[in-house]
Design a protein around this motif. Sequence first.
Motif, PDB file in Angstrom:
ATOM      1  N   LEU A  25       0.917  -1.134  -0.061  1.00 23.22           N
ATOM      2  CA  LEU A  25       0.159   0.026  -0.019  1.00 23.22           C
ATOM      3  C   LEU A  25       0.961   1.037   0.094  1.00 23.22           C
ATOM      4  CD1 LEU A  25      -2.943  -1.038   2.406  1.00 23.22           C
ATOM      5  CD2 LEU A  25      -2.996  -0.928   0.145  1.00 23.22           C
ATOM      6  N   HIS A  86      -3.567  -3.939  -5.837  1.00 24.00           N
ATOM      7  CA  HIS A  86      -3.726  -2.948  -5.039  1.00 24.00           C
ATOM      8  C   HIS A  86      -5.180  -2.914  -4.529  1.00 24.00           C
ATOM      9  CE1 HIS A  86      -4.779   1.544  -4.055  1.00 24.00           C
ATOM     10  NE2 HIS A  86      -3.636   0.948  -3.132  1.00 24.00           N
ATOM     11  N   LYS A  90      -6.669  -2.801  -0.834  1.00 28.95           N
ATOM     12  CA  LYS A  90      -7.558  -1.515  -0.430  1.00 28.95           C
ATOM     13  C   LYS A  90      -9.019  -2.192   0.215  1.00 28.95           C
ATOM     14  CE  LYS A  90      -8.256   2.902  -1.258  1.00 28.95           C
ATOM     15  NZ  LYS A  90      -7.948   4.069  -2.103  1.00 28.95           N
TER      16      LYS A  90
END
Length: 108
Positions: A25, A86, A90
């Motif tokens: 992240l 990603h 998330k």
Amino acid sequence: MKKSYCPIDTFINSIKGKRKGTIILHLFQGNKRYSELVRLIPDISERMMTKQLKELEQDSLINRTVFPEVPLRVEYSLTKMGQEIHPVLKGMYKAGLIFENSIELLEN
């Protein structure tokens, strides 16, 4: 990265470990030097950080670029695959917030 019986397990096995998801992240926000990552994630030892970075590199999720300078400069960045996962990380982050909130409600 070792292929598992289920693709979910393959994914989880590649990102499980001390702060691997957090490292990814942070790298999504841009390239980072080793010292920046250590500063951003203070609850991990330098030995463990080095181990996790090596594993992420072996699993083709991050790139390690060494610049031939004195002193030596090393930068980490996400590979294409690291960038592609990603949104999943998330989503896991958001799910973690939901679980943390429910734990706090149960404790009060």
